[in-house]
Write a protein that holds these residues in place. Sequence first.
Motif, mmCIF file in Angstrom:
data_model
loop_
_atom_site.group_PDB
_atom_site.id
_atom_site.type_symbol
_atom_site.label_atom_id
_atom_site.label_comp_id
_atom_site.label_asym_id
_atom_site.label_seq_id
_atom_site.Cartn_x
_atom_site.Cartn_y
_atom_site.Cartn_z
ATOM 1 N N VAL A 193 0.854 -1.216 -0.105
ATOM 2 C CA VAL A 193 0.050 -0.066 -0.122
ATOM 3 C C VAL A 193 0.901 1.302 0.028
ATOM 4 N N TYR A 194 0.202 2.244 -0.288
ATOM 5 C CA TYR A 194 0.933 3.670 0.134
ATOM 6 C C TYR A 194 -0.131 4.676 0.674
ATOM 7 N N GLU A 196 -1.582 8.224 0.508
ATOM 8 C CA GLU A 196 -2.064 9.079 -0.434
ATOM 9 C C GLU A 196 -1.188 10.516 0.059
ATOM 10 N N ASN A 199 5.199 10.019 -0.423
ATOM 11 C CA ASN A 199 5.854 9.160 -1.599
ATOM 12 C C ASN A 199 6.637 7.889 -1.319
ATOM 13 N N GLU A 201 6.151 3.884 0.253
ATOM 14 C CA GLU A 201 5.237 2.981 -0.148
ATOM 15 C C GLU A 201 5.460 2.035 1.441
ATOM 16 N N THR A 233 -3.830 0.748 -2.310
ATOM 17 C CA THR A 233 -2.993 -0.462 -2.887
ATOM 18 C C THR A 233 -1.994 0.231 -3.967
ATOM 19 N N SER A 234 -0.828 -0.144 -3.958
ATOM 20 C CA SER A 234 0.312 0.502 -4.475
ATOM 21 C C SER A 234 0.471 -0.311 -5.767
ATOM 22 N N ALA A 236 2.420 -2.568 -6.050
ATOM 23 C CA ALA A 236 3.804 -3.393 -6.301
ATOM 24 C C ALA A 236 3.840 -4.731 -6.323
ATOM 25 N N ARG A 242 -3.415 -0.994 -8.598
ATOM 26 C CA ARG A 242 -3.000 0.243 -7.978
ATOM 27 C C ARG A 242 -4.410 1.036 -7.620
#
Length: 310
Positions: A193-194, A196, A199, A201, A233-234, A236, A242
């Motif tokens: 995840v990241y 919002e 920068n 994750e 969700t990122s 990755a 994403r």
Amino acid sequence: MEFLGQDRREGLGRKAHSRFVLVLLILVSVLLLLSSLYSAQASVFKKAREGVMDVASPVLSLFSGPISYVNGVVGSVGDYFNVMEQNKALREENAELRQWMNEALELRETIEVYEALQGYAAPPEAQPISAFVIGESNDAFARSMIVNAGRANNVEVGQAVVDENGLIGRIVEAGGGASRVLLLTDIQSRIPVYVEGVNVEGILVGNTRAQPVISFTASADDLEPEPGQRVLTSGAGGALPRGLPVGVVTGENRGDITVDLYANYARTRMVRVINYAFPVVDHISDEEEASEAEEADSQADAASEPPAED
């Protein structure tokens, strides 16, 4: 003889007058008697009513409390169901607005990227597969659900599962007509995840509690997300698409960031499995790469040569 006849007539007249007076007195007496009886009867009835009221007053006072309570309970029950219907309508409206909000925020982010790159290539379209929750498996460590969609519905292991609020987990077992969903709160759940607006994750780690935590990488030592920031969700590693909404940051717990999930497992009844086809990078052979490099060099040389003079 005349005197005798006159006396007899006078005697008869007096008798008739006396009878009339007697009859009149009898009628007056009867009327007075009836009036007195009626008054006495009315007084008796009045006293009887007053006595009954005096006797019934404590009983009525005793039952008036329960009766008022029952009436209040019945009225409260009716109000309760009315409030329940209103709350249900508000929850449905809130869920719909939340979905629109997530789509609007995702669209805004896409537009910003488009404006920055001056070009846009549409991502692969996701094919959602609708399914109903038919079972749950919750114990001290495991948190999972069973849905009535499997390989016959193109469900595969690793696909994301969402409800109307956001991500709830991913498919870990896919049968012919049913699949098992590993929830985000399961101790084995790991989702990239990241946050919002940040920068760096991280990994959303389940801990069998209602709020999982984000474990960031070593490069995120100075990272301080603020409560209320969205967690998405990122994508990755190509595990999940994403941008799927996960929850919001609530605070910090022993160096990890706690996340309040959008999904409410207690009310989740219908879900969607995201059948997402990730793009595949075609392998380029060394010969094709060398030919493309030579062609690019020739085009660069042609562009660098000065134009011929007439």
